[in-house]
Design an enzyme around this catalytic site. Structure first.
Site, PDB file in Angstrom:
ATOM      1  N   GLN A  35       0.814  -1.219   0.000  1.00  0.00           N
ATOM      2  CA  GLN A  35       0.000   0.000   0.000  1.00  0.00           C
ATOM      3  C   GLN A  35       0.844   1.264   0.000  1.00  0.00           C
ATOM      4  O   GLN A  35       2.042   1.226   0.299  1.00  0.00           O
ATOM      5  CB  GLN A  35      -0.926  -0.003   1.224  1.00  0.00           C
ATOM      6  CG  GLN A  35      -0.208  -0.222   2.545  1.00  0.00           C
ATOM      7  CD  GLN A  35      -1.012  -1.021   3.550  1.00  0.00           C
ATOM      8  OE1 GLN A  35      -2.233  -1.099   3.454  1.00  0.00           O
ATOM      9  NE2 GLN A  35      -0.358  -1.622   4.523  1.00  0.00           N
ATOM     10  N   ASP A  90       0.239   0.093  13.485  1.00  0.00           N
ATOM     11  CA  ASP A  90       0.586   1.378  14.123  1.00  0.00           C
ATOM     12  C   ASP A  90       0.974   1.191  15.582  1.00  0.00           C
ATOM     13  O   ASP A  90       1.580   2.078  16.192  1.00  0.00           O
ATOM     14  CB  ASP A  90      -0.587   2.365  14.005  1.00  0.00           C
ATOM     15  CG  ASP A  90      -1.881   1.768  14.510  1.00  0.00           C
ATOM     16  OD1 ASP A  90      -2.080   1.744  15.729  1.00  0.00           O
ATOM     17  OD2 ASP A  90      -2.698   1.291  13.690  1.00  0.00           O
ATOM     18  N   GLU A 110       0.964  -8.336  11.548  1.00  0.00           N
ATOM     19  CA  GLU A 110       0.724  -7.235  10.598  1.00  0.00           C
ATOM     20  C   GLU A 110       1.345  -7.624   9.260  1.00  0.00           C
ATOM     21  O   GLU A 110       2.511  -8.020   9.216  1.00  0.00           O
ATOM     22  CB  GLU A 110       1.337  -5.947  11.167  1.00  0.00           C
ATOM     23  CG  GLU A 110       1.625  -4.841  10.177  1.00  0.00           C
ATOM     24  CD  GLU A 110       0.393  -4.242   9.497  1.00  0.00           C
ATOM     25  OE1 GLU A 110      -0.502  -3.733  10.180  1.00  0.00           O
ATOM     26  OE2 GLU A 110       0.354  -4.298   8.243  1.00  0.00           O
ATOM     27  N   GLY A 142      -2.658 -12.120   8.235  1.00  0.00           N
ATOM     28  CA  GLY A 142      -3.337 -12.590   9.443  1.00  0.00           C
ATOM     29  C   GLY A 142      -4.275 -13.752   9.183  1.00  0.00           C
ATOM     30  O   GLY A 142      -4.434 -14.634  10.041  1.00  0.00           O
ATOM     31  N   ASP A 159      -7.694  -5.627  14.048  1.00  0.00           N
ATOM     32  CA  ASP A 159      -7.481  -4.181  13.908  1.00  0.00           C
ATOM     33  C   ASP A 159      -7.109  -3.931  12.447  1.00  0.00           C
ATOM     34  O   ASP A 159      -5.969  -3.614  12.119  1.00  0.00           O
ATOM     35  CB  ASP A 159      -6.330  -3.805  14.861  1.00  0.00           C
ATOM     36  CG  ASP A 159      -6.060  -2.321  14.898  1.00  0.00           C
ATOM     37  OD1 ASP A 159      -6.651  -1.576  14.110  1.00  0.00           O
ATOM     38  OD2 ASP A 159      -5.220  -1.916  15.718  1.00  0.00           O
ATOM     39  N   PRO A 166      -5.207  -6.063   0.894  1.00  0.00           N
ATOM     40  CA  PRO A 166      -4.851  -7.164   1.811  1.00  0.00           C
ATOM     41  C   PRO A 166      -5.886  -7.374   2.917  1.00  0.00           C
ATOM     42  O   PRO A 166      -5.969  -8.450   3.507  1.00  0.00           O
ATOM     43  CB  PRO A 166      -3.508  -6.712   2.402  1.00  0.00           C
ATOM     44  CG  PRO A 166      -3.420  -5.247   2.169  1.00  0.00           C
ATOM     45  CD  PRO A 166      -4.243  -4.948   0.952  1.00  0.00           C
TER      46      PRO A 166
HETATM   47  N1  SAM Z   1      -7.458   1.985  12.860  1.00  0.00           N
HETATM   48  C1  SAM Z   1      -7.427   1.582  11.534  1.00  0.00           C
HETATM   49  C2  SAM Z   1      -8.674   1.742  10.722  1.00  0.00           C
HETATM   50  O1  SAM Z   1      -9.655   1.058  10.930  1.00  0.00           O
HETATM   51  O2  SAM Z   1      -8.659   2.582   9.831  1.00  0.00           O
HETATM   52  C3  SAM Z   1      -6.727   0.312  11.315  1.00  0.00           C
HETATM   53  C4  SAM Z   1      -5.287   0.633  11.396  1.00  0.00           C
HETATM   54  S1  SAM Z   1      -4.120  -0.558  11.166  1.00  0.00           S
HETATM   55  C5  SAM Z   1      -2.852   0.474  10.594  1.00  0.00           C
HETATM   56  C6  SAM Z   1      -4.661  -1.602   9.869  1.00  0.00           C
HETATM   57  C7  SAM Z   1      -3.525  -2.504   9.412  1.00  0.00           C
HETATM   58  O3  SAM Z   1      -4.053  -3.741   8.936  1.00  0.00           O
HETATM   59  C8  SAM Z   1      -2.671  -1.934   8.275  1.00  0.00           C
HETATM   60  O4  SAM Z   1      -1.426  -1.593   8.746  1.00  0.00           O
HETATM   61  C9  SAM Z   1      -2.624  -3.080   7.243  1.00  0.00           C
HETATM   62  O5  SAM Z   1      -1.353  -3.243   6.661  1.00  0.00           O
HETATM   63  C10 SAM Z   1      -3.030  -4.271   8.091  1.00  0.00           C
HETATM   64  N2  SAM Z   1      -3.592  -5.394   7.318  1.00  0.00           N
HETATM   65  C11 SAM Z   1      -4.425  -5.328   6.248  1.00  0.00           C
HETATM   66  N3  SAM Z   1      -4.693  -6.551   5.819  1.00  0.00           N
HETATM   67  C12 SAM Z   1      -4.016  -7.425   6.609  1.00  0.00           C
HETATM   68  C13 SAM Z   1      -3.902  -8.840   6.646  1.00  0.00           C
HETATM   69  N4  SAM Z   1      -4.531  -9.620   5.742  1.00  0.00           N
HETATM   70  N5  SAM Z   1      -3.140  -9.401   7.612  1.00  0.00           N
HETATM   71  C14 SAM Z   1      -2.493  -8.630   8.539  1.00  0.00           C
HETATM   72  N6  SAM Z   1      -2.558  -7.276   8.533  1.00  0.00           N
HETATM   73  C15 SAM Z   1      -3.322  -6.684   7.581  1.00  0.00           C
END
Ligand code: SAM
Length: 284
Positions: A35, A90, A110, A142, A159, A166
């Site tokens: 991303q 984060d 993550e 995940g 989260d 992804p």
């Molecule tokens: N608070 C946030 C929101 O709802 O907007 C979520 C923040 S957190 C940074 C979300 C994270 O999920 C991202 O860093 C992303 O890279 C991660 N993510 C997305 N798909 C994923 C997957 N399949 N497995 C693990 N992490 C994933």
């Protein structure tokens, strides 16, 4: 007033509405394997992390998200020792979790290592829990990671980003089944389930699918307010293998002693499960 596009970061939602914040400096911009990652310095919201043009974290309001994904779930599971967080690079959710002395192991799964390193650099306060010795960071999808576990975790927190890119795999029935299998007896999992007002279809179908997997009374949505996300009204859904009344004080530990809370309290937990009529209809 017109916006000078050069100084504003704008998240356009489905090309129909937009939320903008004026920035004084773009602190970081990179394209990871997964991303686009940007960090802005703003006056109104403090530092802002955006992924693929969407607000993820702001210094102004991220405490609501991180407290409300963490503490209602921890209140449900007395003496929790092992937690898995999926997404959450984060580190804000981890920073809330490390406040619990009972936790012996905290795993963050993550997918994007670059989100973790960017947040460690630009959001040291929010991500500070990542330095706790109980925390292990796994960089993996995940959905694939959780599949290997049976009765392993007391608490699982999803989260995640929106169900695109992804994040899509984290909104599928197979993933919900894997999460349920990975929970210990008495455990609970909480999923971020988007905005009931702006993403009503995703919200409704996600909660209904969680209920298919966990059972109708075992998956309960609750609400909070996050101004930087589309619609501001935001939802999480807590799911359990064997507990029902998530908002009842008798089934929740009182966590009012937790240090530095700005949003969560046991009274807030009770109130958060009271759903407006239109939200109830979306999940009926
Ligand atoms: N608070 C946030 C929101 O709802 O907007 C979520 C923040 S957190 C940074 C979300 C994270 O999920 C991202 O860093 C992303 O890279 C991660 N993510 C997305 N798909 C994923 C997957 N399949 N497995 C693990 N992490 C994933």
């Amino acid at each position: 007033m017109r916006l000078n596009k050069k100084e504003w970061f704008t998240e356009a939602f489905e090309n129909q509405t937009a939320f903008s914040v004026r920035y004084s400096k773009k602190l970081h911009a990179s394209q990871s394997q997964f991303q686009q990652i940007e960090v802005f310095q703003t006056t109104a919201m403090g530092r802002v992390l955006s992924l693929d043009g969407c607000f993820m974290v702001t210094e102004k309001d991220s405490f609501v998200y991180h407290e409300m994904i963490t503490h209602p779930t921890m209140a449900m599971v007395s003496g929790a020792e092992s937690v898995l967080v999926i997404g959450g690079g984060d580190g804000g959710t981890i920073t809330e979790l490390v406040k619990y002395p009972s936790l012996k192991s905290i795993t963050l799964c993550e997918i994007d290592a670059e989100v973790v390193s960017t947040c460690r650099e630009f959001f040291p306060e929010i991500s500070r829990g990542l330095t706790d010795p109980r925390v292990r960071v796994v960089c993996s999808d995940g959905a694939a990671y959780v599949k290997q576990f049976t009765a392993e975790f007391d608490v699982i927190l999803i989260d995640s980003t929106d169900p695109v890119g992804p994040g899509k795999a984290l909104y599928e029935l197979e993933f919900y089944q894997s999460v349920k299998r990975a929970l210990k007896e008495g455990g609970a999992a909480t999923f971020q389930t988007e905005s009931p007002i702006m993403m009503s279809e995703v919200f409704g179908s996600t909660v209904r699918n969680l209920r298919l997997v966990f059972g109708d009374e075992m998956a309960q949505p609750y609400l909070c307010v996050i101004p930087s996300y589309p619609g501001a009204m935001w939802s999480f859904t807590i799911c359990s293998v064997d507990k029902k009344d998530f908002s009842s004080p008798s089934c929740c530990l009182s966590l009012d002693y937790i240090e530095g809370l700005q949003y969560y309290g046991s009274d807030v937990q009770k109130a958060a499960f009271v759903l407006p009529q239109f939200v109830r209809r979306l999940i009926a």
